[in-house]
Write a protein that holds these residues in place. Sequence first.
Motif, PDB file in Angstrom:
ATOM      1  N   GLY B 179     -14.150 -23.407-108.239  1.00  0.00           N
ATOM      2  CA  GLY B 179     -14.836 -24.253-109.209  1.00  0.00           C
ATOM      3  C   GLY B 179     -16.295 -24.299-108.803  1.00  0.00           C
ATOM      4  O   GLY B 179     -16.639 -23.941-107.670  1.00  0.00           O
ATOM      5  N   THR B 180     -17.174 -24.713-109.707  1.00  0.00           N
ATOM      6  CA  THR B 180     -18.602 -24.683-109.368  1.00  0.00           C
ATOM      7  C   THR B 180     -19.099 -25.989-108.747  1.00  0.00           C
ATOM      8  O   THR B 180     -20.118 -25.991-108.056  1.00  0.00           O
ATOM      9  CB  THR B 180     -19.442 -24.373-110.622  1.00  0.00           C
ATOM     10  OG1 THR B 180     -19.069 -25.291-111.659  1.00  0.00           O
ATOM     11  CG2 THR B 180     -19.198 -22.953-111.108  1.00  0.00           C
ATOM     12  N   GLU B 181     -18.400 -27.090-108.969  1.00  0.00           N
ATOM     13  CA  GLU B 181     -18.839 -28.361-108.405  1.00  0.00           C
ATOM     14  C   GLU B 181     -18.845 -28.288-106.873  1.00  0.00           C
ATOM     15  O   GLU B 181     -18.006 -27.627-106.279  1.00  0.00           O
ATOM     16  CB  GLU B 181     -17.912 -29.505-108.843  1.00  0.00           C
ATOM     17  CG  GLU B 181     -17.749 -29.656-110.346  1.00  0.00           C
ATOM     18  CD  GLU B 181     -16.598 -28.813-110.905  1.00  0.00           C
ATOM     19  OE1 GLU B 181     -16.274 -27.738-110.327  1.00  0.00           O
ATOM     20  OE2 GLU B 181     -16.030 -29.220-111.928  1.00  0.00           O
ATOM     21  N   LYS B 182     -19.758 -29.000-106.252  1.00  0.00           N
ATOM     22  CA  LYS B 182     -19.929 -28.888-104.801  1.00  0.00           C
ATOM     23  C   LYS B 182     -18.749 -29.431-103.999  1.00  0.00           C
ATOM     24  O   LYS B 182     -18.584 -29.113-102.830  1.00  0.00           O
ATOM     25  CB  LYS B 182     -21.245 -29.518-104.336  1.00  0.00           C
ATOM     26  CG  LYS B 182     -21.401 -31.005-104.634  1.00  0.00           C
ATOM     27  CD  LYS B 182     -22.755 -31.511-104.199  1.00  0.00           C
ATOM     28  CE  LYS B 182     -22.851 -31.657-102.694  1.00  0.00           C
ATOM     29  NZ  LYS B 182     -24.120 -32.222-102.235  1.00  0.00           N
ATOM     30  N   THR B 183     -17.920 -30.254-104.632  1.00  0.00           N
ATOM     31  CA  THR B 183     -16.779 -30.825-103.917  1.00  0.00           C
ATOM     32  C   THR B 183     -15.544 -29.928-103.977  1.00  0.00           C
ATOM     33  O   THR B 183     -14.483 -30.285-103.455  1.00  0.00           O
ATOM     34  CB  THR B 183     -16.390 -32.184-104.546  1.00  0.00           C
ATOM     35  OG1 THR B 183     -16.141 -31.963-105.945  1.00  0.00           O
ATOM     36  CG2 THR B 183     -17.498 -33.204-104.397  1.00  0.00           C
ATOM     37  N   LYS B 184     -15.653 -28.767-104.619  1.00  0.00           N
ATOM     38  CA  LYS B 184     -14.491 -27.910-104.839  1.00  0.00           C
ATOM     39  C   LYS B 184     -14.049 -27.157-103.586  1.00  0.00           C
ATOM     40  O   LYS B 184     -14.815 -26.985-102.653  1.00  0.00           O
ATOM     41  CB  LYS B 184     -14.833 -26.887-105.932  1.00  0.00           C
ATOM     42  CG  LYS B 184     -14.762 -27.478-107.327  1.00  0.00           C
ATOM     43  CD  LYS B 184     -13.326 -27.627-107.781  1.00  0.00           C
ATOM     44  CE  LYS B 184     -13.232 -28.177-109.192  1.00  0.00           C
ATOM     45  NZ  LYS B 184     -11.845 -28.249-109.639  1.00  0.00           N
ATOM     46  N   GLY B 185     -12.799 -26.710-103.626  1.00  0.00           N
ATOM     47  CA  GLY B 185     -12.325 -25.786-102.615  1.00  0.00           C
ATOM     48  C   GLY B 185     -11.482 -26.383-101.510  1.00  0.00           C
ATOM     49  O   GLY B 185     -11.227 -27.584-101.466  1.00  0.00           O
ATOM     50  N   ASP B 186     -11.042 -25.494-100.628  1.00  0.00           N
ATOM     51  CA  ASP B 186     -10.271 -25.903 -99.464  1.00  0.00           C
ATOM     52  C   ASP B 186     -11.236 -26.320 -98.352  1.00  0.00           C
ATOM     53  O   ASP B 186     -12.455 -26.336 -98.540  1.00  0.00           O
ATOM     54  CB  ASP B 186      -9.344 -24.761 -99.017  1.00  0.00           C
ATOM     55  CG  ASP B 186     -10.101 -23.465 -98.821  1.00  0.00           C
ATOM     56  OD1 ASP B 186     -11.350 -23.462 -98.947  1.00  0.00           O
ATOM     57  OD2 ASP B 186      -9.463 -22.444 -98.522  1.00  0.00           O
ATOM     58  N   SER B 187     -10.701 -26.656 -97.187  1.00  0.00           N
ATOM     59  CA  SER B 187     -11.568 -27.149 -96.115  1.00  0.00           C
ATOM     60  C   SER B 187     -12.555 -26.076 -95.654  1.00  0.00           C
ATOM     61  O   SER B 187     -13.703 -26.378 -95.333  1.00  0.00           O
ATOM     62  CB  SER B 187     -10.711 -27.647 -94.950  1.00  0.00           C
ATOM     63  OG  SER B 187      -9.750 -26.672 -94.608  1.00  0.00           O
ATOM     64  N   LEU B 188     -12.124 -24.805 -95.694  1.00  0.00           N
ATOM     65  CA  LEU B 188     -13.020 -23.705 -95.303  1.00  0.00           C
ATOM     66  C   LEU B 188     -14.247 -23.675 -96.210  1.00  0.00           C
ATOM     67  O   LEU B 188     -15.386 -23.566 -95.747  1.00  0.00           O
ATOM     68  CB  LEU B 188     -12.255 -22.374 -95.382  1.00  0.00           C
ATOM     69  CG  LEU B 188     -13.061 -21.102 -95.151  1.00  0.00           C
ATOM     70  CD1 LEU B 188     -13.687 -21.077 -93.765  1.00  0.00           C
ATOM     71  CD2 LEU B 188     -12.181 -19.858 -95.338  1.00  0.00           C
ATOM     72  N   ARG B 189     -14.014 -23.775 -97.520  1.00  0.00           N
ATOM     73  CA  ARG B 189     -15.114 -23.705 -98.487  1.00  0.00           C
ATOM     74  C   ARG B 189     -16.023 -24.921 -98.361  1.00  0.00           C
ATOM     75  O   ARG B 189     -17.238 -24.829 -98.447  1.00  0.00           O
ATOM     76  CB  ARG B 189     -14.556 -23.622 -99.906  1.00  0.00           C
ATOM     77  CG  ARG B 189     -14.682 -22.270-100.602  1.00  0.00           C
ATOM     78  CD  ARG B 189     -14.299 -21.068 -99.814  1.00  0.00           C
ATOM     79  NE  ARG B 189     -12.886 -21.008 -99.497  1.00  0.00           N
ATOM     80  CZ  ARG B 189     -12.245 -19.896 -99.146  1.00  0.00           C
ATOM     81  NH1 ARG B 189     -12.882 -18.747 -99.028  1.00  0.00           N
ATOM     82  NH2 ARG B 189     -10.966 -19.916 -98.852  1.00  0.00           N
TER      83      ARG B 189
END
Lengths: 334, 334
Positions: B179-189
């Motif tokens: 996703g493009t929002e800064k809060t997206k992703g797993d812990s690595l991202r």
Amino acid sequence: MPVIAVDAMGGDNAPQAIVEGVNQALAEFKDIEIQLYGDEAKIKNYLIANERVSIVHTDEKINSDDEPVKAIRKKKKASMVLGAQAVKEKAADAVISAGNTGALLAAGLFVVGRIKGVERPGLMSTMPSFTGQPFDMLDLGANAENTANHLHQYAILGSFYAKNVRGIATPRVGLLNNGTEKTKGDSLRKEAFELLSKEASINFIGNVEAREIMSGAADVVVADGFTGNAVLKAIEGTGLGTMKTLKSAIMNGGLKAKLGAFLLKDRLKGMKETMDYSSAGGAVLFGLKAPVVKCHGSSDAKAVYYTIKQVRKMLDTKVVEQLVDAFDPKEEVN
Amino acid sequence: MPVIAVDAMGGDNAPQAIVEGVNQALAEFKDIEIQLYGDEAKIKNYLIANERVSIVHTDEKINSDDEPVKAIRKKKKASMVLGAQAVKEKAADAVISAGNTGALLAAGLFVVGRIKGVERPGLMSTMPSFTGQPFDMLDLGANAENTANHLHQYAILGSFYAKNVRGIATPRVGLLNNGTEKTKGDSLRKEAFELLSKEASINFIGNVEAREIMSGAADVVVADGFTGNAVLKAIEGTGLGTMKTLKSAIMNGGLKAKLGAFLLKDRLKGMKETMDYSSAGGAVLFGLKAPVVKCHGSSDAKAVYYTIKQVRKMLDTKVVEQLVDAFDPKEEVN
């Protein structure tokens, strides 16, 4: 008679496309009932009256930019939430929405609830392939992080779906990996490979690569939510981009190119149809106590119709009840 | 004058395609020397003699199915290993091979060696986009598992490459995410996002999704090796499958379809050229003390020529020396 709750207000073309899809489904399938959740006056503009359809009026709806979990908690009367609530209270057997994906996932998890024993329900779609034989893939992004145990459960879930809903006797289950050899992958994949190898209830065929999944490598492709989401989007981006580039090449190619495209029109249309998988229905949040299915946001009436057809098949084959039994034989089937 | 070591025996079309590519490069670029490693008699069948090319004969070569690390250790006289060895001993400035990818990665890591401070060199390619403006992506699979620190280093490596070799003044660096929002992703991202946000030496534009990377979302796309590999293969599989399906639709479409295709031929060819990225060269194992570049296994002479052109540019811009300096200012440039 099975009752399907439909969020009439979700998606780009709501409520018109949703209601028209419902009309088609009711005409085709005499053995289902539909509950439409949303703005009664607007729904009535499109609805063909039928004794097997009812409207549950509400003014509230979840928007595409609402923060999912917050929306589910604050907008208790939203059409999507009421649909999920009806499933929880057993007033309906399944819920469909073309609205905010995150919110539907949250409604599925927090309102409908997980099957006992399924740790992390996964988002699963039936995807098109170049061989004409589609495949099921999960998780497509319900989770940002998964364990090997989750992947193990996805293999079982996907296999049940392919067998029951798609009618494949012994679905070939593949683990999405960066090579086909059994020693390939990161620690997550190595651990998952071990678990899948030992799982007697599925037909595990080993690792499959993203290059081959659209060429019939497996009937069910198991991925963690992060990678599954990235691969799905890479396929979509490449497919759409290729078609767009082809179109603009023809449009800017003068009379000769336009004539060529005209002569090829039937073939290109046939090709588009092979790759169009809306007939397989929507994306299932699989591992919940009832079918919770997401139609694409841009769904037209036909896509809504196909999703209802898919949910009817899921209810008819009792795939969820079978899963309840498989994951926890002691729990009673509702 | 820069010296480029070329493994003459790697790839499906070796040594003919390799040597013919070398012939073209030597004719075009008067400021480079080439060392060809492999079977002298076979090489001589195709080589156009030139004072800037020499042959280092060896009977041994690494096969495509050899186990990489073992092959590097046991086949000390293999053409690929001798080429890497020449770089280590500073008899050559870079090495190119179209052979076994894993073995070349191993030779790069264990023979040529990492730049001090670069923890895990990444495999990077310049990939085509539908906008006609390519992008660099890494890691494409040199590693099965990466940390946020590795991703941070890939951002710097990719940015240096795009700036120096592709001439982009301030390359837009994106983090591949769900996703493009800064809060997206797993812990690595999430961790990588923080590191990239604070990195003053790059132009970090935030998260990018796999659906958008082929539509110009960023000039440099940073991924972990597992996801990068899966996305690369999904793009390849979808692109190749679409073209194959189009071709068979035309072939089985009778005279009308064939005539249509004939009229569209120039446009389809132009489209294919836009998407053909062999002109950008091979995949660089980036983060090593010298350019180590993999040509595709099916490379023809033109692809080999382009890879030599790419390596020449890397040597000319001293991108590796600049990296040595950036990662460890104290270490001396060789």
